[in-house]
Scaffold this active site. Structure first.
Site, mmCIF file in Angstrom:
data_model
loop_
_atom_site.group_PDB
_atom_site.id
_atom_site.type_symbol
_atom_site.label_atom_id
_atom_site.label_comp_id
_atom_site.label_asym_id
_atom_site.label_seq_id
_atom_site.Cartn_x
_atom_site.Cartn_y
_atom_site.Cartn_z
ATOM 1 N N SER A 113 0.900 -1.261 0.039
ATOM 2 C CA SER A 113 0.053 -0.156 0.017
ATOM 3 C C SER A 113 0.942 1.329 -0.101
ATOM 4 O O SER A 113 1.694 1.331 -1.109
ATOM 5 C CB SER A 113 -0.851 -0.101 1.302
ATOM 6 O OG SER A 113 -1.959 1.048 1.248
ATOM 7 N N HIS A 114 0.628 2.097 0.981
ATOM 8 C CA HIS A 114 1.444 3.496 1.053
ATOM 9 C C HIS A 114 2.771 3.292 1.507
ATOM 10 O O HIS A 114 3.513 4.283 1.561
ATOM 11 C CB HIS A 114 0.616 4.314 2.017
ATOM 12 C CG HIS A 114 0.387 3.689 3.315
ATOM 13 N ND1 HIS A 114 -0.570 2.644 3.444
ATOM 14 C CD2 HIS A 114 1.035 4.042 4.481
ATOM 15 C CE1 HIS A 114 -0.457 2.474 4.897
ATOM 16 N NE2 HIS A 114 0.530 2.895 5.633
ATOM 17 N N ASP A 277 -2.647 6.468 -3.296
ATOM 18 C CA ASP A 277 -1.442 5.814 -2.741
ATOM 19 C C ASP A 277 -1.155 4.525 -3.591
ATOM 20 O O ASP A 277 -1.492 4.455 -4.647
ATOM 21 C CB ASP A 277 -1.763 5.241 -1.087
ATOM 22 C CG ASP A 277 -2.786 3.958 -1.583
ATOM 23 O OD1 ASP A 277 -3.673 3.878 -2.141
ATOM 24 O OD2 ASP A 277 -2.846 3.347 -0.533
ATOM 25 N N ASP A 279 -1.161 1.147 -4.000
ATOM 26 C CA ASP A 279 -2.133 0.387 -4.571
ATOM 27 C C ASP A 279 -3.542 1.052 -5.056
ATOM 28 O O ASP A 279 -4.706 0.268 -5.458
ATOM 29 C CB ASP A 279 -2.308 -0.661 -3.591
ATOM 30 C CG ASP A 279 -3.073 -0.550 -2.228
ATOM 31 O OD1 ASP A 279 -2.876 0.739 -1.964
ATOM 32 O OD2 ASP A 279 -3.720 -1.376 -1.647
ATOM 33 N N ASP A 281 -6.078 2.297 -3.383
ATOM 34 C CA ASP A 281 -7.345 2.372 -2.525
ATOM 35 C C ASP A 281 -7.579 3.529 -1.915
ATOM 36 O O ASP A 281 -8.637 3.679 -1.256
ATOM 37 C CB ASP A 281 -7.274 1.278 -1.545
ATOM 38 C CG ASP A 281 -6.164 0.891 -0.956
ATOM 39 O OD1 ASP A 281 -5.276 1.588 -0.550
ATOM 40 O OD2 ASP A 281 -6.203 -0.188 -0.161
ATOM 41 N N ARG A 282 -6.472 4.502 -1.296
ATOM 42 C CA ARG A 282 -6.727 5.718 -0.594
ATOM 43 C C ARG A 282 -6.814 6.792 -1.505
ATOM 44 O O ARG A 282 -6.425 7.057 -2.636
ATOM 45 C CB ARG A 282 -5.366 5.978 0.285
ATOM 46 C CG ARG A 282 -5.109 4.832 1.129
ATOM 47 C CD ARG A 282 -4.041 5.293 2.256
ATOM 48 N NE ARG A 282 -3.851 3.941 3.232
ATOM 49 C CZ ARG A 282 -3.341 4.331 4.385
ATOM 50 N NH1 ARG A 282 -2.922 5.377 4.655
ATOM 51 N NH2 ARG A 282 -3.223 3.191 5.248
ATOM 52 N N LYS A 376 -11.557 -0.147 -0.334
ATOM 53 C CA LYS A 376 -11.698 1.335 -0.588
ATOM 54 C C LYS A 376 -11.282 1.813 -1.902
ATOM 55 O O LYS A 376 -10.503 0.930 -2.691
ATOM 56 C CB LYS A 376 -10.830 2.264 0.525
ATOM 57 C CG LYS A 376 -9.559 1.536 0.774
ATOM 58 C CD LYS A 376 -9.081 2.269 2.045
ATOM 59 C CE LYS A 376 -7.673 1.827 2.187
ATOM 60 N NZ LYS A 376 -7.226 0.788 3.311
HETATM 61 C C1 VG1 Z 1 -3.730 1.623 8.255
HETATM 62 C C2 VG1 Z 1 -4.713 2.448 8.440
HETATM 63 C C3 VG1 Z 1 -6.147 1.669 8.120
HETATM 64 C C4 VG1 Z 1 -6.204 1.057 6.826
HETATM 65 C C5 VG1 Z 1 -4.837 0.070 6.654
HETATM 66 C C6 VG1 Z 1 -4.775 -0.516 5.377
HETATM 67 O O1 VG1 Z 1 -3.845 0.558 9.381
HETATM 68 O O2 VG1 Z 1 -4.744 2.906 9.588
HETATM 69 O O3 VG1 Z 1 -7.310 2.559 8.562
HETATM 70 O O4 VG1 Z 1 -7.152 0.243 6.584
HETATM 71 O O5 VG1 Z 1 -3.689 0.898 6.929
HETATM 72 O O6 VG1 Z 1 -4.856 0.788 4.358
HETATM 73 P P1 VG1 Z 1 -3.008 0.604 10.541
HETATM 74 O O7 VG1 Z 1 -3.054 -0.725 11.176
HETATM 75 O O8 VG1 Z 1 -1.466 0.998 10.191
HETATM 76 O O9 VG1 Z 1 -3.356 1.641 11.410
HETATM 77 V V1 VG1 Z 1 -3.713 0.398 2.647
HETATM 78 O O10 VG1 Z 1 -4.146 1.729 2.127
HETATM 79 O O11 VG1 Z 1 -2.441 -0.038 3.511
HETATM 80 O O12 VG1 Z 1 -4.511 -0.966 2.134
HETATM 81 CO CO CO Z 2 -3.436 1.128 -0.088
#
Ligand code: VG1
Ligand code: CO
Length: 543
Positions: A113-114, A277, A279, A281-282, A376
């Site tokens: 992801s990010h 981000d 992937d 989704d954000r 998302k």
């Molecule tokens: C973080 C965010 C959460 C989100 C998750 C995955 O998790 O706070 O809201 O769903 O990342 O997002 P954490 O446990 O680090 O707080 V992504 O864009 O990584 O799929």
């Molecule tokens: Co993501």
């Protein structure tokens, strides 16, 4: 010649899936047998004989090699067909859309992801189910249990598949179908929006900047914004996916998307800015000199969604993760919609969406989505904003201020302390948990605690219980602090402190959130002594 090889392995400890699949350092994932062990556990846990699966990722370093391994393992486990995005690319929402459109049994998404990408950065793997959503805890628990006791994995001995060319080929008995990564997603979202109105908006001179942050959404954004919607070339910046995301963090927030923020707050700012981000989704939404917090964005979208054709009949309800601000709750109450508060992570929204209890979901971490997929969806949120802007013909700032006038403003910020010593962070949370019953009635830095608890969630659809999902402390004056440990980090522990306060009075809506919440931050410090005992001067990231 192809043959199934049984490769002996040692069981691997520590492959516990977090908030969003398994996320580790790339070098760890590249250790021989590591990816294979987790994939074997997943394939066994879900069972893929005769199945159609979807495969793609965000293009980060090791994406291409991991894809070949996953294909050969799926073939060895008897999958009938794997549909892969060209170049092994698929955004997370596009993978979700494909799973649903092709009625697949599920799919692998390769992404952290990010988190940054590269040999010395992060890699990740998640599995989504037949509804297109992240595997629920019952499945991730089963995967984790298997990772600790496997003694071999199955893989097909075969040459690599050419993933650069569209069309079908064979891997043993299994068909590999390479598809355009954008097409299915575009067909899924296009009918939801009034493209004619958005085209007219762009034709009237409306200017936008979309920062794809060198991640997966570049091709999607170009196709839909500069292609279908007629935005001028150059609207999408950093639009070529790169294995290390141009050396940056593909995290769409004011800290990591600073160049976009600078442009949006500068003298030649376009009307509308957005970013997504790694992937896809954000999303981050920003108007001219007007950043929209993700919690506010969810509330604005919930209040205005019926302006888009796909939501014209109104919303069944809205769900938000627990640490997300209460702004969306106010819209749900005012409009008579269902409302749910879930633990952090998209996997908890799936049941609510499948059961038709909610239409929109969102998280404070810049995630918003609807029942069109089960993830998302960053660009979907951008398109819904564009549809609203095209329908209302007001600026982002005007829409946001009108929203606060109608519903009140929820001041909001999140403070992250990253790479803390894990034992220290867990100790702090445990101590705080133990102290919860004694907090009500006490004051910290002048703020009185009214109520304090640890969040647990009973799924209203399947009745499952998820405990220990973060500490909530309610202060006098309609203020709330939430503390929880991140489940996506790859180094030590990340402690997230979420601060918010409701302000009904429009005369006081112009304050900077950091200032408006400074006393609450001080109260949390007085309660936890986090800065004092960790030696940190302040959070690493404030969003
Ligand atoms: C973080 C965010 C959460 C989100 C998750 C995955 O998790 O706070 O809201 O769903 O990342 O997002 P954490 O446990 O680090 O707080 V992504 O864009 O990584 O799929
Ligand atoms: Co993501």
């Amino acid at each position: 010649m192809t043959a199934v090889r049984r490769v002996p392995t040692q069981p691997i400890e520590g492959q516990k899936p977090g908030t969003s699949g398994l996320r580790k350092k790339t070098r760890v994932f590249m250790t021989p047998g590591y990816l294979e062990n987790y994939a074997e556990a997943t394939l066994q846990a879900v069972g893929v004989k005769g199945a159609t699966l979807i495969l793609g990722g965000d293009g980060r370093f090791f994406n291409d090699k991991a894809a070949q391994i996953l294909l050969k393992m799926a073939a060895a486990h008897g999958a009938a067909r794997v549909v892969v995005g060209r170049g092994a690319l698929l955004s997370t929402p596009a993978a979700s859309a494909l799973i649903r459109a092709r009625r697949a049994q599920g799919g692998f998404i390769m992404s952290a992801s990010h988190n940054p990408g590269g040999l010395d950065a992060d890699f990740g793997l998640k599995f989504n189910m037949a509804n297109g959503g992240p595997a629920p805890e019952s499945v991730t628990d089963a995967i984790f249990a298997l990772t600790k006791k496997l003694s071999e994995y199955l893989i097909l001995e075969a040459p690599d598949v050419d993933l650069a060319r569209l069309g079908e080929s064979r891997l043993g008995e299994m068909v590999v179908e390479v598809v355009d990564p954008v097409e299915c997603w575009r067909e899924t979202v296009a009918p939801l929006f009034d493209f004619e109105a958005i085209r007219a908006l762009f034709a009237s001179g409306f200017q936008m900047r979309f920062d794809a942050m060198h991640a997966v959404t570049g091709p999607y954004a170009k196709a839909i914004l500069e292609g279908d919607l007629g935005a001028p070339a150059g609207t999408v910046i950093n639009g070529e996916p790169s294995p290390d995301f141009g050396g940056g963090h593909p995290d769409p927030n004011p800290v990591w998307a600073k160049p976009l923020m600078d442009e949006m707050y500068g003298p030649a700012a376009p009307d509308f800015g957005a970013a997504s981000d790694g992937d896809g989704d954000r999303n981050m939404i920003v108007g001219r000199s007007c950043y929209v917090s993700p919690s506010d964005s969810l509330a604005v979208l919930a209040a205005n969604a019926p302006l888009a054709p796909g939501y014209a009949e109104g919303l069944a309800g809205v769900a938000r993760s627990m640490p997300t601000s209460r702004a969306a709750d106010r819209v749900a109450a005012a409009r008579g919609m269902n409302f749910f508060e879930t633990p952090t992570g998209w996997k908890f929204f799936g049941n609510l969406l499948d059961a038709g209890k909610v239409t929109l979901c969102g998280e404070e971490s810049a995630g918003t989505g609807s029942d069109h997929v089960r993830e998302k969806d960053g660009l979907w949120a951008v398109l819904l904003w564009l549809n609203i802007l095209a329908a209302r013909r007001q600026s982002v700032a005007e829409i946001l201020q009108a929203h606060w006038r109608e519903f009140g403003r929820d001041y909001y910020t999140r403070h992250d302390y990253e790479a803390l010593d894990s034992a220290f962070a867990e100790g702090l949370m445990n101590d705080l948990c133990a102290a919860l019953p004694s907090l009500p009635g006490k004051s910290f830095a002048g703020l009185a605690v009214e109520k304090a608890d640890e969040f647990a969630y009973r799924d209203p659809v399947d009745g499952s219980l998820t405990e220990r999902q973060g500490i909530r402390i309610y202060f006098a004056g309609d203020a709330r602090a939430v503390l929880r440990l991140s489940g996506t980090g790859t180094e030590g522990a990340t402690l997230r402190i979420y601060l918010e306060r409701f302000e009904p009075d429009p005369a006081r809506h112009a304050q900077d959130p950091q200032e408006a919440l400074a006393d609450l931050a001080a109260a949390v410090e007085a309660l936890t002594h986090l800065r004092a005992s960790s030696g940190r001067e302040g959070p690493d990231v404030r969003t």
